[in-house]
Design a protein around this motif. Sequence first.
Motif, PDB file in Angstrom:
ATOM      1  N   LYS A 189      -6.609   9.547  -2.422  1.00  0.00           N
ATOM      2  CA  LYS A 189      -7.968   9.145  -2.800  1.00  0.00           C
ATOM      3  C   LYS A 189      -7.959   8.176  -3.982  1.00  0.00           C
ATOM      4  O   LYS A 189      -8.840   7.330  -4.104  1.00  0.00           O
ATOM      5  CB  LYS A 189      -8.815  10.376  -3.105  1.00  0.00           C
ATOM      6  CG  LYS A 189      -9.178  11.143  -1.852  1.00  0.00           C
ATOM      7  CD  LYS A 189     -10.060  12.325  -2.124  1.00  0.00           C
ATOM      8  CE  LYS A 189     -10.345  13.054  -0.819  1.00  0.00           C
ATOM      9  NZ  LYS A 189     -11.077  14.291  -1.022  1.00  0.00           N
ATOM     10  N   LYS A 190      -6.961   8.286  -4.846  1.00  0.00           N
ATOM     11  CA  LYS A 190      -6.844   7.397  -6.003  1.00  0.00           C
ATOM     12  C   LYS A 190      -6.519   5.972  -5.571  1.00  0.00           C
ATOM     13  O   LYS A 190      -6.895   5.008  -6.243  1.00  0.00           O
ATOM     14  CB  LYS A 190      -5.760   7.922  -6.942  1.00  0.00           C
ATOM     15  CG  LYS A 190      -5.545   7.089  -8.186  1.00  0.00           C
ATOM     16  CD  LYS A 190      -4.467   7.708  -9.066  1.00  0.00           C
ATOM     17  CE  LYS A 190      -4.179   6.849 -10.286  1.00  0.00           C
ATOM     18  NZ  LYS A 190      -3.092   7.408 -11.106  1.00  0.00           N
ATOM     19  N   TYR A 191      -5.812   5.826  -4.443  1.00  0.00           N
ATOM     20  CA  TYR A 191      -5.377   4.516  -3.957  1.00  0.00           C
ATOM     21  C   TYR A 191      -5.922   4.265  -2.544  1.00  0.00           C
ATOM     22  O   TYR A 191      -5.181   4.290  -1.561  1.00  0.00           O
ATOM     23  CB  TYR A 191      -3.847   4.438  -3.945  1.00  0.00           C
ATOM     24  CG  TYR A 191      -3.222   4.584  -5.317  1.00  0.00           C
ATOM     25  CD1 TYR A 191      -3.191   3.512  -6.203  1.00  0.00           C
ATOM     26  CD2 TYR A 191      -2.660   5.793  -5.716  1.00  0.00           C
ATOM     27  CE1 TYR A 191      -2.618   3.639  -7.459  1.00  0.00           C
ATOM     28  CE2 TYR A 191      -2.083   5.928  -6.972  1.00  0.00           C
ATOM     29  CZ  TYR A 191      -2.061   4.846  -7.846  1.00  0.00           C
ATOM     30  OH  TYR A 191      -1.489   4.977  -9.085  1.00  0.00           O
ATOM     31  N   PRO A 192      -7.220   3.999  -2.412  1.00  0.00           N
ATOM     32  CA  PRO A 192      -7.817   3.861  -1.081  1.00  0.00           C
ATOM     33  C   PRO A 192      -7.344   2.640  -0.289  1.00  0.00           C
ATOM     34  O   PRO A 192      -7.502   2.599   0.925  1.00  0.00           O
ATOM     35  CB  PRO A 192      -9.326   3.768  -1.374  1.00  0.00           C
ATOM     36  CG  PRO A 192      -9.401   3.260  -2.785  1.00  0.00           C
ATOM     37  CD  PRO A 192      -8.195   3.820  -3.491  1.00  0.00           C
ATOM     38  N   ASP A 193      -6.747   1.662  -0.956  1.00  0.00           N
ATOM     39  CA  ASP A 193      -6.279   0.458  -0.261  1.00  0.00           C
ATOM     40  C   ASP A 193      -4.835   0.573   0.213  1.00  0.00           C
ATOM     41  O   ASP A 193      -4.312  -0.359   0.836  1.00  0.00           O
ATOM     42  CB  ASP A 193      -6.427  -0.769  -1.167  1.00  0.00           C
ATOM     43  CG  ASP A 193      -7.891  -1.081  -1.470  1.00  0.00           C
ATOM     44  OD1 ASP A 193      -8.750  -0.767  -0.620  1.00  0.00           O
ATOM     45  OD2 ASP A 193      -8.167  -1.625  -2.557  1.00  0.00           O
ATOM     46  N   VAL A 194      -4.199   1.697  -0.076  1.00  0.00           N
ATOM     47  CA  VAL A 194      -2.832   1.934   0.372  1.00  0.00           C
ATOM     48  C   VAL A 194      -2.879   2.857   1.576  1.00  0.00           C
ATOM     49  O   VAL A 194      -3.608   3.849   1.585  1.00  0.00           O
ATOM     50  CB  VAL A 194      -1.973   2.576  -0.753  1.00  0.00           C
ATOM     51  CG1 VAL A 194      -0.572   2.889  -0.255  1.00  0.00           C
ATOM     52  CG2 VAL A 194      -1.923   1.664  -1.974  1.00  0.00           C
ATOM     53  N   GLU A 195      -2.118   2.516   2.612  1.00  0.00           N
ATOM     54  CA  GLU A 195      -2.033   3.372   3.797  1.00  0.00           C
ATOM     55  C   GLU A 195      -0.904   4.388   3.597  1.00  0.00           C
ATOM     56  O   GLU A 195       0.228   4.010   3.286  1.00  0.00           O
ATOM     57  CB  GLU A 195      -1.777   2.547   5.049  1.00  0.00           C
ATOM     58  CG  GLU A 195      -1.804   3.393   6.307  1.00  0.00           C
ATOM     59  CD  GLU A 195      -1.645   2.565   7.572  1.00  0.00           C
ATOM     60  OE1 GLU A 195      -2.051   3.067   8.624  1.00  0.00           O
ATOM     61  OE2 GLU A 195      -1.114   1.445   7.517  1.00  0.00           O
ATOM     62  N   PHE A 196      -1.237   5.658   3.753  1.00  0.00           N
ATOM     63  CA  PHE A 196      -0.268   6.747   3.617  1.00  0.00           C
ATOM     64  C   PHE A 196      -0.010   7.325   5.006  1.00  0.00           C
ATOM     65  O   PHE A 196      -0.922   7.843   5.650  1.00  0.00           O
ATOM     66  CB  PHE A 196      -0.803   7.840   2.685  1.00  0.00           C
ATOM     67  CG  PHE A 196      -0.989   7.376   1.272  1.00  0.00           C
ATOM     68  CD1 PHE A 196       0.039   7.490   0.358  1.00  0.00           C
ATOM     69  CD2 PHE A 196      -2.198   6.837   0.852  1.00  0.00           C
ATOM     70  CE1 PHE A 196      -0.120   7.066  -0.956  1.00  0.00           C
ATOM     71  CE2 PHE A 196      -2.374   6.414  -0.458  1.00  0.00           C
ATOM     72  CZ  PHE A 196      -1.332   6.517  -1.367  1.00  0.00           C
ATOM     73  N   ILE A 197       1.222   7.216   5.463  1.00  0.00           N
ATOM     74  CA  ILE A 197       1.591   7.681   6.800  1.00  0.00           C
ATOM     75  C   ILE A 197       2.518   8.878   6.651  1.00  0.00           C
ATOM     76  O   ILE A 197       3.582   8.773   6.041  1.00  0.00           O
ATOM     77  CB  ILE A 197       2.285   6.557   7.601  1.00  0.00           C
ATOM     78  CG1 ILE A 197       1.359   5.341   7.687  1.00  0.00           C
ATOM     79  CG2 ILE A 197       2.689   7.051   8.989  1.00  0.00           C
ATOM     80  CD1 ILE A 197       2.064   4.053   8.014  1.00  0.00           C
ATOM     81  N   PHE A 198       2.094   9.995   7.190  1.00  0.00           N
ATOM     82  CA  PHE A 198       2.874  11.228   7.128  1.00  0.00           C
ATOM     83  C   PHE A 198       3.472  11.472   8.506  1.00  0.00           C
ATOM     84  O   PHE A 198       2.734  11.653   9.475  1.00  0.00           O
ATOM     85  CB  PHE A 198       1.983  12.407   6.733  1.00  0.00           C
ATOM     86  CG  PHE A 198       1.393  12.302   5.358  1.00  0.00           C
ATOM     87  CD1 PHE A 198       1.902  13.072   4.323  1.00  0.00           C
ATOM     88  CD2 PHE A 198       0.334  11.447   5.094  1.00  0.00           C
ATOM     89  CE1 PHE A 198       1.363  12.997   3.053  1.00  0.00           C
ATOM     90  CE2 PHE A 198      -0.216  11.359   3.823  1.00  0.00           C
ATOM     91  CZ  PHE A 198       0.300  12.131   2.803  1.00  0.00           C
TER      92      PHE A 198
END
Length: 185
Positions: free
Chosen positions: A64-73
């Motif tokens: 949530k702190k970095y909304p422009d980064v895509e986090f892929i799990f």
Amino acid sequence: KKISLSLKDSLVHLNITGGEPFLRSDLDQIVSTFIDNCGLSSIIFSTNGSYPKRIKKFTEDICKKYPDVEFIFQFSIDSFPDEHDVIRKIPGLSEKTFESYSIVKNSSKNCLATCNLTVSEQNYSKILEIYNFLTKKKNIETINPILVRNEGVFSVKEDIKEKLLSAYNDLTNLITSEIREKKLR
């Protein structure tokens, strides 16, 4: 911090693997440092999903702190629940993995939950049934097929290599077909 600064002009995507990355109590600090210093656009985590509470906290605090980064799990799932736990040698792991998958799937829009399904000696004969279980019963929307290789703890017997490759091809063809039909992402 030193590593991230030395890569600040060249690193755009970061893949964090293990072992298990969510074992690290400072993972949030490491990720934040790399994002802040390198301006990452995406981060991939290869995880067994064994720490749902830590994954939930990470999605709430960092994603949530970095909304422009895509986090892929990418959650590693090898078989049906009981067999998965035996293969991974961790009782109750499958339950935690599916819980973690659900946490990520239902978190921020910049988080993507996927499944890595490795075709191995333990599961090749029922790989399509496992795939159907994951997509139909567990509602997994993205599956990455992987073929086990002779490396590390794995040593594939010569007489089974063709069977593994055939099962992998069957799985890949099914996934490709279902992506085209918009049944998978």
